[in-house]
Design a protein around this motif. Structure first.
Motif, PDB file in Angstrom:
ATOM      1  N   SER A 290      12.956   5.593  -0.448  1.00 23.02           N
ATOM      2  CA  SER A 290      12.139   4.495   0.073  1.00 23.02           C
ATOM      3  C   SER A 290      11.809   4.662   1.559  1.00 23.02           C
ATOM      4  CB  SER A 290      12.838   3.153  -0.155  1.00 23.02           C
ATOM      5  OG  SER A 290      14.022   3.097   0.586  1.00 23.02           O
TER       6      SER A 290
ATOM      7  N   ASP B  27       1.137 -11.866  -9.471  1.00 27.09           N
ATOM      8  CA  ASP B  27       0.296 -11.009 -10.305  1.00 27.09           C
ATOM      9  C   ASP B  27       0.696  -9.574 -10.003  1.00 27.09           C
ATOM     10  OD1 ASP B  27      -1.539  -9.455 -11.553  1.00 27.09           O
ATOM     11  OD2 ASP B  27      -3.305 -10.399 -10.656  1.00 27.09           O
TER      12      ASP B  27
ATOM     13  N   ASP C 213      13.749  -5.846  -6.188  1.00 23.22           N
ATOM     14  CA  ASP C 213      13.120  -5.763  -4.855  1.00 23.22           C
ATOM     15  C   ASP C 213      11.866  -6.637  -4.794  1.00 23.22           C
ATOM     16  OD1 ASP C 213      14.998  -4.078  -3.762  1.00 23.22           O
ATOM     17  OD2 ASP C 213      13.849  -2.234  -4.088  1.00 23.22           O
TER      18      ASP C 213
ATOM     19  N   THR D  68      11.513  -9.758  -2.194  1.00 21.98           N
ATOM     20  CA  THR D  68      10.493  -9.851  -1.142  1.00 21.98           C
ATOM     21  C   THR D  68       9.482 -10.978  -1.386  1.00 21.98           C
ATOM     22  OG1 THR D  68       9.292  -8.122  -2.313  1.00 21.98           O
ATOM     23  CG2 THR D  68      10.551  -7.447  -0.385  1.00 21.98           C
TER      24      THR D  68
ATOM     25  N   ARG E  89      27.700  -3.692   1.573  1.00 18.01           N
ATOM     26  CA  ARG E  89      26.530  -3.643   2.425  1.00 18.01           C
ATOM     27  C   ARG E  89      26.105  -5.059   2.755  1.00 18.01           C
ATOM     28  NH1 ARG E  89      20.847  -2.222  -0.245  1.00 18.01           N
ATOM     29  NH2 ARG E  89      19.806  -3.368   1.404  1.00 18.01           N
TER      30      ARG E  89
ATOM     31  N   GLU F  39      22.776  -7.520   4.627  1.00 12.01           N
ATOM     32  CA  GLU F  39      21.508  -7.661   5.333  1.00 12.01           C
ATOM     33  C   GLU F  39      21.578  -8.967   6.092  1.00 12.01           C
ATOM     34  OE1 GLU F  39      18.572  -5.889   5.307  1.00 12.01           O
ATOM     35  OE2 GLU F  39      18.871  -4.465   3.673  1.00 12.01           O
TER      36      GLU F  39
ATOM     37  N   GLU G  81      13.968 -10.328   7.766  1.00 12.92           N
ATOM     38  CA  GLU G  81      15.079  -9.385   7.626  1.00 12.92           C
ATOM     39  C   GLU G  81      15.264  -8.641   8.947  1.00 12.92           C
ATOM     40  OE1 GLU G  81      16.931  -5.529   6.887  1.00 12.92           O
ATOM     41  OE2 GLU G  81      14.737  -5.632   6.912  1.00 12.92           O
TER      42      GLU G  81
ATOM     43  N   GLU H 179      -1.086  -7.155   2.915  1.00 10.53           N
ATOM     44  CA  GLU H 179       0.169  -7.347   3.636  1.00 10.53           C
ATOM     45  C   GLU H 179       1.239  -6.400   3.096  1.00 10.53           C
ATOM     46  OE1 GLU H 179       1.825 -11.272   3.599  1.00 10.53           O
ATOM     47  OE2 GLU H 179       3.321 -10.733   5.114  1.00 10.53           O
ATOM     48  N   PHE H 180       1.853  -5.660   4.035  1.00 13.32           N
ATOM     49  CA  PHE H 180       2.922  -4.721   3.672  1.00 13.32           C
ATOM     50  C   PHE H 180       4.242  -5.483   3.655  1.00 13.32           C
ATOM     51  CE2 PHE H 180       6.179  -1.643   5.067  1.00 13.32           C
ATOM     52  CZ  PHE H 180       5.991  -0.642   4.133  1.00 13.32           C
ATOM     53  N   VAL H 181       4.965  -5.421   2.538  1.00 15.03           N
ATOM     54  CA  VAL H 181       6.280  -6.070   2.485  1.00 15.03           C
ATOM     55  C   VAL H 181       7.309  -5.088   1.949  1.00 15.03           C
ATOM     56  CG1 VAL H 181       5.514  -8.463   2.231  1.00 15.03           C
ATOM     57  CG2 VAL H 181       5.817  -7.082   0.204  1.00 15.03           C
ATOM     58  N   LYS H 182       8.530  -5.186   2.503  1.00 13.34           N
ATOM     59  CA  LYS H 182       9.567  -4.248   2.108  1.00 13.34           C
ATOM     60  C   LYS H 182      10.932  -4.898   2.313  1.00 13.34           C
ATOM     61  CE  LYS H 182      10.929   0.501   2.725  1.00 13.34           C
ATOM     62  NZ  LYS H 182      11.179   1.593   3.614  1.00 13.34           N
ATOM     63  N   PRO H 183      11.843  -4.753   1.348  1.00 13.43           N
ATOM     64  CA  PRO H 183      13.196  -5.248   1.598  1.00 13.43           C
ATOM     65  C   PRO H 183      13.876  -4.325   2.611  1.00 13.43           C
ATOM     66  CG  PRO H 183      13.116  -4.111  -0.507  1.00 13.43           C
ATOM     67  CD  PRO H 183      11.721  -4.082   0.056  1.00 13.43           C
ATOM     68  N   GLY H 184      15.041  -4.700   3.110  1.00 14.31           N
ATOM     69  CA  GLY H 184      15.735  -3.871   4.100  1.00 14.31           C
ATOM     70  C   GLY H 184      15.857  -2.434   3.652  1.00 14.31           C
ATOM     71  N   LYS H 185      16.274  -2.247   2.432  1.00 13.50           N
ATOM     72  CA  LYS H 185      16.323  -0.922   1.804  1.00 13.50           C
ATOM     73  C   LYS H 185      15.628  -1.081   0.464  1.00 13.50           C
ATOM     74  CE  LYS H 185      18.897   1.626   4.457  1.00 13.50           C
ATOM     75  NZ  LYS H 185      18.410   2.920   4.927  1.00 13.50           N
ATOM     76  N   GLY H 186      14.811  -0.128   0.076  1.00 16.08           N
ATOM     77  CA  GLY H 186      14.232  -0.225  -1.257  1.00 16.08           C
ATOM     78  C   GLY H 186      12.726  -0.135  -1.292  1.00 16.08           C
ATOM     79  N   GLN H 187      12.189  -0.568  -2.430  1.00 15.59           N
ATOM     80  CA  GLN H 187      10.776  -0.381  -2.732  1.00 15.59           C
ATOM     81  C   GLN H 187       9.870  -1.182  -1.799  1.00 15.59           C
ATOM     82  OE1 GLN H 187       9.317   1.590  -5.357  1.00 15.59           O
ATOM     83  NE2 GLN H 187       7.516   1.098  -4.122  1.00 15.59           N
TER      84      GLN H 187
ATOM     85  N   PHE I 159       6.088  -2.773  -1.028  1.00  8.49           N
ATOM     86  CA  PHE I 159       4.952  -3.292  -1.789  1.00  8.49           C
ATOM     87  C   PHE I 159       3.814  -3.655  -0.844  1.00  8.49           C
ATOM     88  CE2 PHE I 159       8.833  -4.603  -4.024  1.00  8.49           C
ATOM     89  CZ  PHE I 159       8.609  -4.094  -5.290  1.00  8.49           C
TER      90      PHE I 159
ATOM     91  N   ARG J 178       0.998  -6.690  -0.793  1.00 11.33           N
ATOM     92  CA  ARG J 178       0.443  -7.915  -1.390  1.00 11.33           C
ATOM     93  C   ARG J 178      -1.005  -7.976  -0.945  1.00 11.33           C
ATOM     94  NH1 ARG J 178       4.728 -12.800  -0.917  1.00 11.33           N
ATOM     95  NH2 ARG J 178       3.251 -13.719  -2.339  1.00 11.33           N
TER      96      ARG J 178
ATOM     97  N   THR K 272      -0.011  -7.710  -6.401  1.00 10.03           N
ATOM     98  CA  THR K 272       0.978  -6.882  -5.710  1.00 10.03           C
ATOM     99  C   THR K 272       0.976  -5.463  -6.276  1.00 10.03           C
ATOM    100  OG1 THR K 272       2.397  -8.703  -5.024  1.00 10.03           O
ATOM    101  CG2 THR K 272       3.459  -6.567  -5.299  1.00 10.03           C
TER     102      THR K 272
END
Lengths: 319, 190
Positions: free
Chosen positions: A49, A173, A186, A190, A229, A231, A238, B28-36, B38, B40, B55
């Motif tokens: 990622s 969607d 994820d 988000t 871990r 966050e 975040e 809009e770019f969105v991302k969790p701290g670690k991971g995939q 997306f 929107r 998305t």
């Protein structure tokens, strides 16, 4: 006309300078040593990622590329392995293609490591830093499981893939989006959980699914393997990611290989394993916890900005 | 047609989605701290006008849509089709009632408007923000009634019905905001 002028107001630049002074004071008082490690290294990360920015020109013969570091983690762990004691670094990090209201490909990261600290002790210290920067704020800890149960009423460990997909599709969607459990988790995190967290103030989220452990140790909680871990979220934004650091060289090598395997499946380039880090782990990393905190976002919270561009002198488009 | 990756999505980019041409409004770019990560994306379906959010996984790509906006002159309606002309090349295009939509209420012959072409064929027509049209029918005006409020319906030469102040009379030309359908002011006697 050329957009030569800075994006941030002069006041935001002054706030940044104040913040850096405050952070350095915070660590000096606690006897944590400031260190500086290379930004341009022979290896990067394998995490699927994260995509590194590469430097491919101007290198000495025999070298074809160098990696701008996505975080100073590996180099700092090499310092820990020779007995540096507690260390921190305040510097730039780079992540390709991450541009938006909360992302800039070149950003400022505060990363620190605490030998002998449990994850809970480090969370305490991060909370103290947040209070030092943002003023007195209450904070609370959710496990990943509690978080999903509170925000969405579903258990992220036991819900079926179909349940996760249904829950996501009721809210978003998703078109032809496909993927495994982690992708849907994820997506829910988000798109549905973070907005819920926006109303919850300062929150730490712990005990992530083992598949999302990244470089954290695993432990068993309520019959499930979880990554040690956390966050940090402030009003849904975040800010930081911390680990009880994985110290086992063989396990680390295995995770790197699995990363590259997932990269191959996703059609992404594979990257070399950082043998320097693996050798350092092999020689013995002290038991420690570490955390990386996005300083631009912390500054956003301090000045009440909703767009990262308003705290950057020159954002990606103007740099 | 070229393809565009999510990190190239910009406001105004036209892409094909589910078989229809769409205009990207926001990304809009969105991302969790670690991971995939997306994206929107807020889009407008250019065929139906529907605006919604979809998305995507970051790095996914969509085919570009052969859509372009052209300034054209409205010529006439032959009973079935509306005819437009590009002023530079004199090239003519015919649009059906579906493509013209509500814009027909504001189109006067010789008027300049924006025609969106999809694969070379008119997809939609946007009238100018303000048009000047003649009133062909309204109740007789009330003399001296210029200060008080109150309004009455008036039919314009294009068939549109707008609310006008009571003092306006048949044969006058008025200025109308086509986005709201509201009367702006009296232009002149015709």
């Amino acid at each position: 006309m050329t957009d030569w002028q800075p994006v941030a107001a002069t006041e935001a630049l002054r706030q940044r300078a104040d913040l850096y002074a405050l952070l350095r004071h915070f660590f000096a008082e606690r006897g944590v040593l400031e260190v500086e490690t290379p930004l341009l290294a022979s290896c990067g990360v394998t995490d699927p990622s994260l995509e590194p920015l590469l430097v491919t020109g101007g290198l000495p013969p025999g070298e074809s590329r160098r990696f701008l570091q996505t975080s100073p983690e590996y180099a700092m762990k090499r310092l820990l392995a020779v007995g540096s004691g507690p260390i921190y670094q305040l510097g730039k990090a780079f992540r390709a293609a991450e541009v938006g209201r909360r992302h800039n490909p070149e950003f400022t990261l505060l990363e620190w490591y605490r030998p002998g600290f449990s994850l809970e002790q480090l969370i305490e210290e991060v909370a103290e830093l947040v209070v030092a920067v943002l003023g007195r704020r209450a904070w609370r800890v959710f496990s990943y499981r509690e978080l999903f149960q509170s925000a969405l009423g579903l258990d992220p460990f036991t819900a079926s893939l179909e349940t996760l997909q249904r829950c996501a599709r009721e809210r978003v969607d998703t078109g032809s989006l496909e993927g495994g459990r982690d992708l849907w988790l994820d997506l829910l995190l988000t798109h549905a959980v973070e907005p819920w967290l926006a109303g919850q103030g300062v929150c730490f989220v712990t005990d992530y699914p083992a598949s999302q452990a990244a470089l954290a140790q695993l432990r068993e909680r309520d019959g499930h393997w979880v990554g040690e871990r956390f966050e940090l979220y402030v009003d849904g934004l975040e800010l930081a990611n911390g680990y009880h650091e994985l110290a086992d060289a063989a396990e680390q090598r295995q995770r790197f290989l699995e990363d590259n395997c997932r990269r191959r499946e996703a059609g992404l380039p594979e990257y070399p394993l950082d043998e320097h880090l693996l050798a350092a782990l092999g020689s013995g990393l002290p038991d420690c916890s570490g955390v990386a905190l996005g300083v631009d976002r912390l500054l956003m919270c301090r000045v009440g900005a909703s767009d990262i561009r308003s705290v950057l002198a020159f954002d990606w488009a103007r740099s | 047609m070229a393809t565009f990756s999510t990190n190239e999505f910009r406001s105004g980019l036209k892409v094909m989605l589910d078989g229809d041409p769409c205009n990207i409004l926001e990304n809009e770019f969105v991302k969790p701290g670690k991971g995939q990560a997306f994206n929107r994306v807020r889009l407008r379906n250019l065929k139906t006008g529907r605006v919604w959010e979809r998305t995507f996984k970051s790095g996914e790509s969509l085919e570009g849509a052969d859509v372009m906006d052209r300034t054209m002159q409205y010529l006439y309606n032959d009973g079935e089709f509306y005819h437009f002309m590009e002023p530079d090349t004199f090239e003519q295009h015919q649009a059906d009632a579906k493509a013209v939509g509500d814009a027909h209420l504001w189109l006067k012959e010789q008027e300049t408007c924006e025609v969106t072409l999809y694969n070379g064929t008119p997809l939609s027509v946007t009238p100018p923000n303000f048009v000047e049209l003649e009133i062909v029918e309204t109740d007789p005006g009330l003399k001296g009634d210029t200060a008080q409020g109150g309004s009455k319906p008036a039919t314009l030469s294009t068939g549109a019905v707008v609310k006008v102040p009571l003092f306006i009379t048949t044969g006058e030309v008025i200025r109308v905001d086509t986005r709201t359908g509201e009367y702006q002011n009296r232009v002149s006697k015709s």
